[in-house]
Design an enzyme around this catalytic site. Structure first.
Site, PDB file in Angstrom:
ATOM      1  N   TRP A   1      62.260  32.820  28.743  1.00  0.00           N
ATOM      2  CA  TRP A   1      60.921  33.406  28.793  1.00  0.00           C
ATOM      3  C   TRP A   1      61.160  34.896  28.547  1.00  0.00           C
ATOM      4  CZ3 TRP A   1      58.325  37.144  31.630  1.00  0.00           C
ATOM      5  CH2 TRP A   1      56.932  37.132  31.507  1.00  0.00           C
TER       6      TRP A   1
ATOM      7  N   ARG B   1      60.441  26.592  33.215  1.00  0.00           N
ATOM      8  CA  ARG B   1      60.704  27.975  33.609  1.00  0.00           C
ATOM      9  C   ARG B   1      60.581  28.944  32.440  1.00  0.00           C
ATOM     10  NH1 ARG B   1      63.543  27.900  38.558  1.00  0.00           N
ATOM     11  NH2 ARG B   1      63.979  30.090  38.254  1.00  0.00           N
TER      12      ARG B   1
ATOM     13  N   CYS C   1      63.039  31.966  33.021  1.00  0.00           N
ATOM     14  CA  CYS C   1      64.208  31.460  32.294  1.00  0.00           C
ATOM     15  C   CYS C   1      64.923  30.431  33.165  1.00  0.00           C
ATOM     16  CB  CYS C   1      65.227  32.525  31.918  1.00  0.00           C
ATOM     17  SG  CYS C   1      64.584  33.843  30.915  1.00  0.00           S
TER      18      CYS C   1
ATOM     19  N   LYS D   1      42.254  28.699  35.877  1.00  0.00           N
ATOM     20  CA  LYS D   1      42.711  27.443  35.262  1.00  0.00           C
ATOM     21  C   LYS D   1      42.245  27.375  33.816  1.00  0.00           C
ATOM     22  CE  LYS D   1      45.209  26.499  37.420  1.00  0.00           C
ATOM     23  NZ  LYS D   1      45.644  26.821  38.769  1.00  0.00           N
TER      24      LYS D   1
ATOM     25  N   GLU E   1      39.703  30.591  41.087  1.00  0.00           N
ATOM     26  CA  GLU E   1      40.734  29.625  40.712  1.00  0.00           C
ATOM     27  C   GLU E   1      40.291  28.822  39.482  1.00  0.00           C
ATOM     28  OE1 GLU E   1      43.712  29.238  41.215  1.00  0.00           O
ATOM     29  OE2 GLU E   1      44.183  27.144  40.838  1.00  0.00           O
TER      30      GLU E   1
ATOM     31  N   GLU F   1      44.121  29.944  31.575  1.00  0.00           N
ATOM     32  CA  GLU F   1      45.533  29.593  31.489  1.00  0.00           C
ATOM     33  C   GLU F   1      45.778  28.424  30.523  1.00  0.00           C
ATOM     34  OE1 GLU F   1      46.810  28.377  35.385  1.00  0.00           O
ATOM     35  OE2 GLU F   1      48.868  28.983  35.040  1.00  0.00           O
TER      36      GLU F   1
ATOM     37  N   HIS G   1      25.364  43.728  39.640  1.00  0.00           N
ATOM     38  CA  HIS G   1      25.990  45.062  39.684  1.00  0.00           C
ATOM     39  C   HIS G   1      26.817  45.339  38.423  1.00  0.00           C
ATOM     40  CE1 HIS G   1      24.526  45.516  43.706  1.00  0.00           C
ATOM     41  NE2 HIS G   1      25.003  44.309  43.991  1.00  0.00           N
TER      42      HIS G   1
ATOM     43  N   ASN H   1      69.065  34.921  33.883  1.00  0.00           N
ATOM     44  CA  ASN H   1      67.663  34.896  34.274  1.00  0.00           C
ATOM     45  C   ASN H   1      67.430  36.135  35.133  1.00  0.00           C
ATOM     46  OD1 ASN H   1      65.103  34.340  35.274  1.00  0.00           O
ATOM     47  ND2 ASN H   1      65.856  32.914  36.834  1.00  0.00           N
ATOM     48  N   GLY H   2      66.501  36.995  34.709  1.00  0.00           N
ATOM     49  CA  GLY H   2      66.235  38.210  35.489  1.00  0.00           C
ATOM     50  C   GLY H   2      66.063  39.400  34.555  1.00  0.00           C
TER      51      GLY H   2
ATOM     52  N   LYS I   1      56.542  28.447  34.797  1.00  0.00           N
ATOM     53  CA  LYS I   1      56.165  27.933  36.101  1.00  0.00           C
ATOM     54  C   LYS I   1      56.582  28.862  37.226  1.00  0.00           C
ATOM     55  CE  LYS I   1      54.606  24.823  38.928  1.00  0.00           C
ATOM     56  NZ  LYS I   1      53.149  24.793  39.065  1.00  0.00           N
TER      57      LYS I   1
END
Ligand code: M6R
Length: 606
Positions: free
Chosen positions: A74, A27, A2, A482, A478, A485, A501, A98-99, A601
């Site tokens: 968010w 955010r 947020c 990507k 990574e 996401e 395996h 925010n939190g 982000k």
């Protein structure tokens, strides 16, 4: 996550609040809202969706008021809709938050008992009513102090009051909050980026502090409500790095900026003339360190894993890595001879910060590899190694990843040298090799046409895999992150040798599999693993480095060759095609590349 903003001015604030909210959208972007104070009334406007939607839904140009707060959300408690969007208001208090308030259920019960009526499903609304309740019997500063003490969890708050119409209160615990100073106006913001177009004079609140912001004055308080003095920092003005320029997306720009990221990192940390690494003032004797633990989340965690391979290769140190959200709740054995390295682009990731806090409470040696040097993590470690890659706006981390692994590699080399675990000739050669890295990355970036064509296959498949061994394994993870996401395609990264395996059972005809097989010491082994997936029908995209030697394998679907360098540095080059693959897959699907669904982000909640 947020984003919050607050402005107290001698002129109308709605336009500046909206423009700052647009900057803060990285955010959180599931809903947005604004509240201003005008003629003794709080006017609150909120919408589901982006700030653009808020603008379309309301006539914000005519929203009057010289004091206001704004929010991009968010969602944590309650679905993203206009009722749960912030600000939340009672008849005389309006709050952006925010939190997460962990004791909101208990507080809500208590407040309902006192006659307060709730409209939303959020935890934030308890803050509104708690302040309203406390103001019945207390003066402002006392009401804020006692409200903050009643809240458990994390918050950055912006608060306006109908009956005290000339000020905004800001408060911080666990979530970042900055104060900015302008001409006849002052600001509150989740970060300096949101305030950048208005001021470069910033003060960061520390945990437990709050402030009162008027148009011509800012006063700070500690958690007991006592006046405190805080420093004003002057930030450099680098506006251009906050713009997309000719690029369609920040992510595209940030991918292309990577040669520069590496150049800057090298300039900061490497003495070219003497082939030496300029990291000196360690606050501890490096010979007293026997082990290292690297901690991070998401992409930063992949940087930690990458660093583990390098530290183990170059030094005799015992190296372990941890995902911050796991580390913070485990029974850790804290050892005096251990160095804890925290890796984070934002320096505000809640889990990473909590892990650091735990180490600080146990008096451990701490170091951070961060991008945002004013961040909480950077401020609270013993030793900071900034990556200096400039603002990264795209939610998917690209240049910060290369920046992080560069600094971690440099640190591994330096420790190896100081501890005499690498011979001097070898050390100097490796430092020298770094100089060529920016131009090699530049050349490796010229693969757009190849990658664009390949990306369709990944989009059409049910799922995909990314395989690598040794130094290439963290890069495989990574690459998979990507792709999921950005393209919302199922993608998994595995150590190539692990396939038999279990995961091999997933391979079916036509499944795209990326195999990272540079010509390093793992090459032959990885090629064997590649053959095993090809034999089971996989469409293999082989990513390797250029070489005179032919690739001895048949039935490879596509091959991409990056430039050649020493084995240590190949991971930098292998990363590029994977970033581009994810970018073009999402582009073809028409997805929002800089703001993928459900993400933000800076993850400032647990
Ligand atoms: O700011 P941080 O580096 O601490 O962020 C950690 C992760 O949230 C971040 O790397 C995330 O995984 C990225 N969106 C990945 O692209």
């Amino acid at each position: 996550m947020c984003g919050i903003i607050g402005i107290s001015s001698n002129k109308s604030v709605s336009a500046s609040i909206i423009s700052s909210l647009k900057k803060l959208e990285y955010r959180g972007y599931d809903s947005a809202g604004i509240a201003t104070l005008f003629e003794g009334e709080i006017k609150e406007l909120k919408s589901e969706g982006r700030v653009d939607t808020l603008e379309q839904n309301f006539d914000l140009k005519n929203l009057k008021g010289n004091i206001g707060i704004g929010h991009v959300r968010w969602a944590t408690h309650g679905i993203p809709n206009s009722v749960n969007a912030h600000p939340h208001s009672s008849h005389n208090v309006s709050v952006v938050h925010n939190g997460i308030i962990e004791n909101s259920t208990i507080l809500k019960k208590y407040l309902i008992g006192k006659g307060h009526k709730f409209k939303s499903q959020t935890d934030t609304e308890v803050i509104v009513h708690l302040i309203t309740e406390n103001l019945k019997t207390r003066e402002l500063e006392e009401a804020i102090t006692s409200t903050l003490k009643q809240l458990h969890g994390s918050f950055a708050l912006g608060i306006v009051f109908k009956d005290i119409p000339d000020l905004i209160v800001g408060a911080r615990r666990g979530s970042p909050l900055a104060v900015g100073y302008g001409p006849s106006e002052n600001y509150l913001g989740s970060d300096s980026y949101a305030l950048k177009s208005m001021t470069n004079k910033i003060t960061y609140l520390d945990d437990g502090e709050f402030c009162i912001i008027k148009k011509d004055q800012v006063v700070f308080f500690n958690e007991d409500g006592k006046n405190i003095n805080k420093k004003i920092l002057e930030l450099s003005s680098d506006e251009a790095s906050y713009e997309k320029g000719d690029f369609k997306h920040f992510m595209a720009k940030e991918i292309e900026e990577q040669p520069n990221t590496i150049k800057t990192g090298i300039k900061e940390y490497v003495d070219k003339t003497n082939s030496e690494i300029n990291i000196y003032n360690f606050p501890w004797n490096v010979n007293e360190i026997n082990s290292i633990k690297l901690i991070g989340c998401g992409t930063a965690y992949h940087s930690c894993l990458m660093a583990k391979y390098w530290f183990e290769e170059l030094t005799q140190l015992d190296v372990s890595i941890d995902i911050a959200s796991e580390f913070r709740y485990r029974k850790n054995r804290f050892k005096k001879d251990n160095l804890y390295i925290f890796v984070s682009q934002s320096g505000e990731t809640a889990d990473t910060y909590a892990a650091l806090d735990l180490c600080n409470k146990n008096n451990m040696k701490t170091c951070a590899v961060v991008n945002v040097i004013e961040s909480s993590i950077a401020r609270d470690v013993n030793f900071v190694l900034p990556i200096h890659c400039g603002p990264e706006i795209g939610v998917a981390s690209t240049k910060a990843f290369l920046g992080q692994i560069l600094i971690l590699y440099i640190l591994a080399l330096k420790l190896a040298s100081l501890r005499k675990e690498i011979n001097n000739k070898n050390y100097k050669e490796k430092v020298k090799d770094l100089q060529n890295l920016p131009s090699l990355i530049e050349k490796s970036l010229l693969i757009d046409n190849d990658i664009q064509a390949i990306s369709s296959t990944f989009n059409e498949a049910k799922g995909s895999m990314f395989l690598g061994r040794g130094f290439s394994y963290p890069i495989a993870l990574e690459g998979a992150l990507k792709l999921k996401e950005l393209s919302y395609v199922h993608a998994e990264g595995y150590p190539a040798g692990e396939m038999k395996h279990g995961p091999l059972a997933l391979i079916e005809d036509g499944m795209p599999v990326v195999v990272l097989a540079p010509r390093d010491s793992y090459y032959k082994k990885t090629i064997s693993n590649m053959q095993e997936v090809i034999a089971r029908g996989a469409k293999v995209l082989l990513i390797t480095n250029k070489s005179k030697d032919e690739i001895v394998s048949e039935n490879i679907w596509e091959t991409i060759e990056v430039e050649n360098t020493n084995d240590d540095l190949l991971p930098f080059l292998l990363t590029i095609p994977l970033q581009k693959l994810a970018y073009y897959s999402a582009l073809k699907k028409g997805y929002d590349i800089d703001k993928p669904r459900n993400l933000a982000k800076s993850v400032t909640v647990e």
